[in-house]
Write a protein that holds these residues in place. Structure first.
Motif, PDB file in Angstrom:
ATOM      1  N   LEU A 203      -3.248  -7.759 -37.846  1.00 34.66           N
ATOM      2  CA  LEU A 203      -2.522  -8.979 -37.549  1.00 34.66           C
ATOM      3  C   LEU A 203      -1.097  -8.701 -37.078  1.00 34.66           C
ATOM      4  O   LEU A 203      -0.493  -9.542 -36.408  1.00 34.66           O
ATOM      5  CB  LEU A 203      -2.489  -9.880 -38.788  1.00 34.66           C
ATOM      6  N   LEU A 204      -0.583  -7.522 -37.391  1.00 28.25           N
ATOM      7  CA  LEU A 204       0.770  -7.157 -36.968  1.00 28.25           C
ATOM      8  C   LEU A 204       0.897  -7.206 -35.449  1.00 28.25           C
ATOM      9  O   LEU A 204       1.919  -7.651 -34.917  1.00 28.25           O
ATOM     10  CB  LEU A 204       1.128  -5.755 -37.485  1.00 28.25           C
ATOM     11  N   GLY A 205      -0.140  -6.751 -34.744  1.00 25.90           N
ATOM     12  CA  GLY A 205      -0.103  -6.760 -33.283  1.00 25.90           C
ATOM     13  C   GLY A 205       0.013  -8.160 -32.722  1.00 25.90           C
ATOM     14  O   GLY A 205       0.766  -8.410 -31.776  1.00 25.90           O
ATOM     15  N   LEU A 206      -0.736  -9.111 -33.304  1.00 24.57           N
ATOM     16  CA  LEU A 206      -0.675 -10.506 -32.858  1.00 24.57           C
ATOM     17  C   LEU A 206       0.677 -11.124 -33.201  1.00 24.57           C
ATOM     18  O   LEU A 206       1.272 -11.833 -32.381  1.00 24.57           O
ATOM     19  CB  LEU A 206      -1.804 -11.309 -33.499  1.00 24.57           C
ATOM     20  N   GLU A 207       1.173 -10.862 -34.399  1.00 26.24           N
ATOM     21  CA  GLU A 207       2.466 -11.414 -34.825  1.00 26.24           C
ATOM     22  C   GLU A 207       3.589 -10.943 -33.904  1.00 26.24           C
ATOM     23  O   GLU A 207       4.485 -11.717 -33.550  1.00 26.24           O
ATOM     24  CB  GLU A 207       2.762 -11.012 -36.270  1.00 26.24           C
ATOM     25  N   ASN A 208       3.550  -9.674 -33.514  1.00 25.78           N
ATOM     26  CA  ASN A 208       4.562  -9.144 -32.595  1.00 25.78           C
ATOM     27  C   ASN A 208       4.520  -9.854 -31.243  1.00 25.78           C
ATOM     28  O   ASN A 208       5.550 -10.306 -30.723  1.00 25.78           O
ATOM     29  CB  ASN A 208       4.358  -7.645 -32.378  1.00 25.78           C
TER      30      ASN A 208
ATOM     31  N   ARG B 220      12.198  -8.290 -33.649  1.00 26.71           N
ATOM     32  CA  ARG B 220      13.222  -8.144 -32.612  1.00 26.71           C
ATOM     33  C   ARG B 220      13.239  -6.710 -32.067  1.00 26.71           C
ATOM     34  O   ARG B 220      13.421  -6.490 -30.864  1.00 26.71           O
ATOM     35  CB  ARG B 220      14.604  -8.495 -33.174  1.00 26.71           C
ATOM     36  N   PHE B 221      13.056  -5.766 -32.955  1.00 29.63           N
ATOM     37  CA  PHE B 221      12.984  -4.357 -32.562  1.00 29.63           C
ATOM     38  C   PHE B 221      11.814  -4.151 -31.606  1.00 29.63           C
ATOM     39  O   PHE B 221      11.946  -3.511 -30.555  1.00 29.63           O
ATOM     40  CB  PHE B 221      12.814  -3.507 -33.820  1.00 29.63           C
ATOM     41  N   TYR B 222      10.682  -4.733 -31.934  1.00 34.72           N
ATOM     42  CA  TYR B 222       9.496  -4.667 -31.086  1.00 34.72           C
ATOM     43  C   TYR B 222       9.765  -5.283 -29.715  1.00 34.72           C
ATOM     44  O   TYR B 222       9.385  -4.720 -28.677  1.00 34.72           O
ATOM     45  CB  TYR B 222       8.341  -5.392 -31.774  1.00 34.72           C
TER      46      TYR B 222
ATOM     47  N   LEU C  51       3.254 -12.738 -30.487  1.00 34.57           N
ATOM     48  CA  LEU C  51       3.597 -14.151 -30.639  1.00 34.57           C
ATOM     49  C   LEU C  51       5.108 -14.336 -30.789  1.00 34.57           C
ATOM     50  O   LEU C  51       5.687 -15.273 -30.221  1.00 34.57           O
ATOM     51  CB  LEU C  51       2.868 -14.733 -31.849  1.00 34.57           C
ATOM     52  N   TYR C  52       5.757 -13.443 -31.515  1.00 38.98           N
ATOM     53  CA  TYR C  52       7.217 -13.529 -31.686  1.00 38.98           C
ATOM     54  C   TYR C  52       7.913 -13.323 -30.344  1.00 38.98           C
ATOM     55  O   TYR C  52       8.863 -14.043 -30.010  1.00 38.98           O
ATOM     56  CB  TYR C  52       7.689 -12.486 -32.693  1.00 38.98           C
ATOM     57  N   PHE C  53       7.459 -12.354 -29.583  1.00 38.89           N
ATOM     58  CA  PHE C  53       8.045 -12.067 -28.271  1.00 38.89           C
ATOM     59  C   PHE C  53       7.946 -13.297 -27.368  1.00 38.89           C
ATOM     60  O   PHE C  53       8.929 -13.705 -26.726  1.00 38.89           O
ATOM     61  CB  PHE C  53       7.320 -10.878 -27.649  1.00 38.89           C
TER      62      PHE C  53
ATOM     63  N   ASP D  40      -5.963 -19.921 -39.367  1.00 40.46           N
ATOM     64  CA  ASP D  40      -4.567 -19.554 -39.126  1.00 40.46           C
ATOM     65  C   ASP D  40      -4.477 -18.481 -38.051  1.00 40.46           C
ATOM     66  O   ASP D  40      -3.635 -18.554 -37.151  1.00 40.46           O
ATOM     67  CB  ASP D  40      -3.919 -19.056 -40.426  1.00 40.46           C
ATOM     68  N   HIS D  41      -5.361 -17.494 -38.120  1.00 42.34           N
ATOM     69  CA  HIS D  41      -5.400 -16.434 -37.105  1.00 42.34           C
ATOM     70  C   HIS D  41      -5.724 -17.025 -35.739  1.00 42.34           C
ATOM     71  O   HIS D  41      -5.092 -16.680 -34.727  1.00 42.34           O
ATOM     72  CB  HIS D  41      -6.446 -15.381 -37.472  1.00 42.34           C
ATOM     73  N   GLU D  42      -6.710 -17.895 -35.700  1.00 45.13           N
ATOM     74  CA  GLU D  42      -7.131 -18.494 -34.439  1.00 45.13           C
ATOM     75  C   GLU D  42      -6.029 -19.342 -33.805  1.00 45.13           C
ATOM     76  O   GLU D  42      -5.810 -19.301 -32.598  1.00 45.13           O
ATOM     77  CB  GLU D  42      -8.379 -19.347 -34.665  1.00 45.13           C
ATOM     78  N   LEU D  43      -5.330 -20.102 -34.638  1.00 44.78           N
ATOM     79  CA  LEU D  43      -4.248 -20.947 -34.127  1.00 44.78           C
ATOM     80  C   LEU D  43      -3.127 -20.105 -33.518  1.00 44.78           C
ATOM     81  O   LEU D  43      -2.546 -20.473 -32.491  1.00 44.78           O
ATOM     82  CB  LEU D  43      -3.696 -21.835 -35.246  1.00 44.78           C
ATOM     83  N   LYS D  44      -2.844 -18.968 -34.145  1.00 43.21           N
ATOM     84  CA  LYS D  44      -1.796 -18.082 -33.623  1.00 43.21           C
ATOM     85  C   LYS D  44      -2.213 -17.496 -32.278  1.00 43.21           C
ATOM     86  O   LYS D  44      -1.395 -17.381 -31.358  1.00 43.21           O
ATOM     87  CB  LYS D  44      -1.494 -16.969 -34.626  1.00 43.21           C
ATOM     88  N   LEU D  45      -3.464 -17.134 -32.163  1.00 48.80           N
ATOM     89  CA  LEU D  45      -3.966 -16.581 -30.908  1.00 48.80           C
ATOM     90  C   LEU D  45      -3.909 -17.626 -29.792  1.00 48.80           C
ATOM     91  O   LEU D  45      -3.479 -17.337 -28.665  1.00 48.80           O
ATOM     92  CB  LEU D  45      -5.395 -16.084 -31.090  1.00 48.80           C
TER      93      LEU D  45
END
Length: 313
Positions: free
Chosen positions: A186-191, A258-260, A193-195, A141-146
């Protein structure tokens, strides 16, 4: 410091007397005066939270403790709001001796404030959990997000391999991005990816600036630094202004993202406008940005929106 300590002590002893006097003269309790008199959003909700936290009434303290326990159990979600908040509001009405027929608008207004306050507290816990999850290259899951992050930011270029210098194109330090996520997990990657997912035009615009021959910077590393900034603004309560003034939703993980995104877009603007001599000026400009954002958030009327401006820099 001495003056502040003396004032805090005086305020502690005088607060009950002031509340009693205002109750007698206005015939309204403190929570009513806030809900009727303060502007909806951060001003009102923060004042309600402050009033509840400073209450010395046992039943009010129990309401606060109950709602905090619900948050720890991750049960403070919209589907449960009625079951959780109705009893709490009823207790407040009873303790404050409020006539529901004379004050029909008070309950829904107070309910909205309670929803915002404890949704924010639950969000803090959720963000903290994400931050503690370390990037694991063995986790599919982590790899797919990256890999999705790469495909969104570099749609026309295929990765030569999982470990490659190509990652530096989107601002990672070395050949393997996993080492750069250590601080924010993982928060850094999630941010990031959302952006890239929700604001493709803005993220592409910012990425193009990071490639500038003179004012360029490491896009992903700066993004992770901004994750850290957003995290601490959330933890220390500064982000309440943004969260409570939002008309999009109650505080939740998407609102944090969104804040990020707003922070990333605005930092990029400040960086380019500052015309730095080199990347060594990063810490100075970043600190300046942090101070500016905190200053804006100290105004309870502040509302942040991403306004995309395409330029030719």
């Amino acid at each position: 410091m001495l003056f502040l300590n003396v004032w805090s002590l005086l305020h502690w002893y005088l607060r009950p007397l002031i509340k009693w006097f205002l109750r007698k003269t206005t015939r309204l309790c403190e929570l009513q005066r806030i809900c009727y008199g303060d502007k909806a959003g951060a001003q009102r909700t923060c004042a309600v939270e402050n009033s509840l936290m400073l209450s010395r009434t046992r039943d009010i303290k129990e309401v606060v403790a109950f709602l905090d326990a619900v948050v720890l159990e991750r049960r403070f979600i919209p589907a449960n709001f009625d079951d959780i908040l109705k009893p709490s509001i009823s207790i407040i009405f009873r303790i404050k001796k409020i006539n529901t027929k004379l004050h029909p608008s008070f309950a829904p207004t107070l309910k909205r404030c309670l929803q915002q306050i404890w949704s924010y507290r639950q969000l803090v816990n959720e963000v903290e959990e994400l931050r503690r999850v370390q990037y694991d290259s063995d986790n599919s899951d982590h790899e797919l997000k990256l890999l999705k992050l790469w495909s969104l930011l570099q749609p026309n270029e295929l990765l030569e391999g999982r470990v490659t210098k190509q990652w530096q194109t989107i601002g990672f330090q070395g050949d393997d991005p996993k080492t750069d996520f250590r601080g924010m997990g993982l928060l850094g990657l999630e941010n990031l990816l959302y952006f890239a997912t929700e604001y493709p035009q803005a993220s592409t615009h910012v990425l193009s600036h990071s490639h500038h021959p003179k004012y360029g910077y490491t896009f992903a590393i700066v993004g992770i630094n901004l994750t850290s900034m957003a995290y601490y603004l959330l933890k220390d309560g500064s982000a309440k202004t943004y969260m409570f003034n939002s008309k999009i939703s109650l505080p939740n993980i998407n609102l944090f993202h969104r804040f990020y995104c707003y922070l990333f877009y605005e930092f990029d603007k400040m960086w380019i406008e500052s015309k730095p001599e080199n990347i060594m000026e990063f810490s100075i400009i970043f600190k300046k940005f942090d101070i500016a954002i905190r200053s804006q958030l100290s105004d309870p009327s502040t509302v942040f929106r991403i306004n995309i401006e395409i330029d030719n820099i």
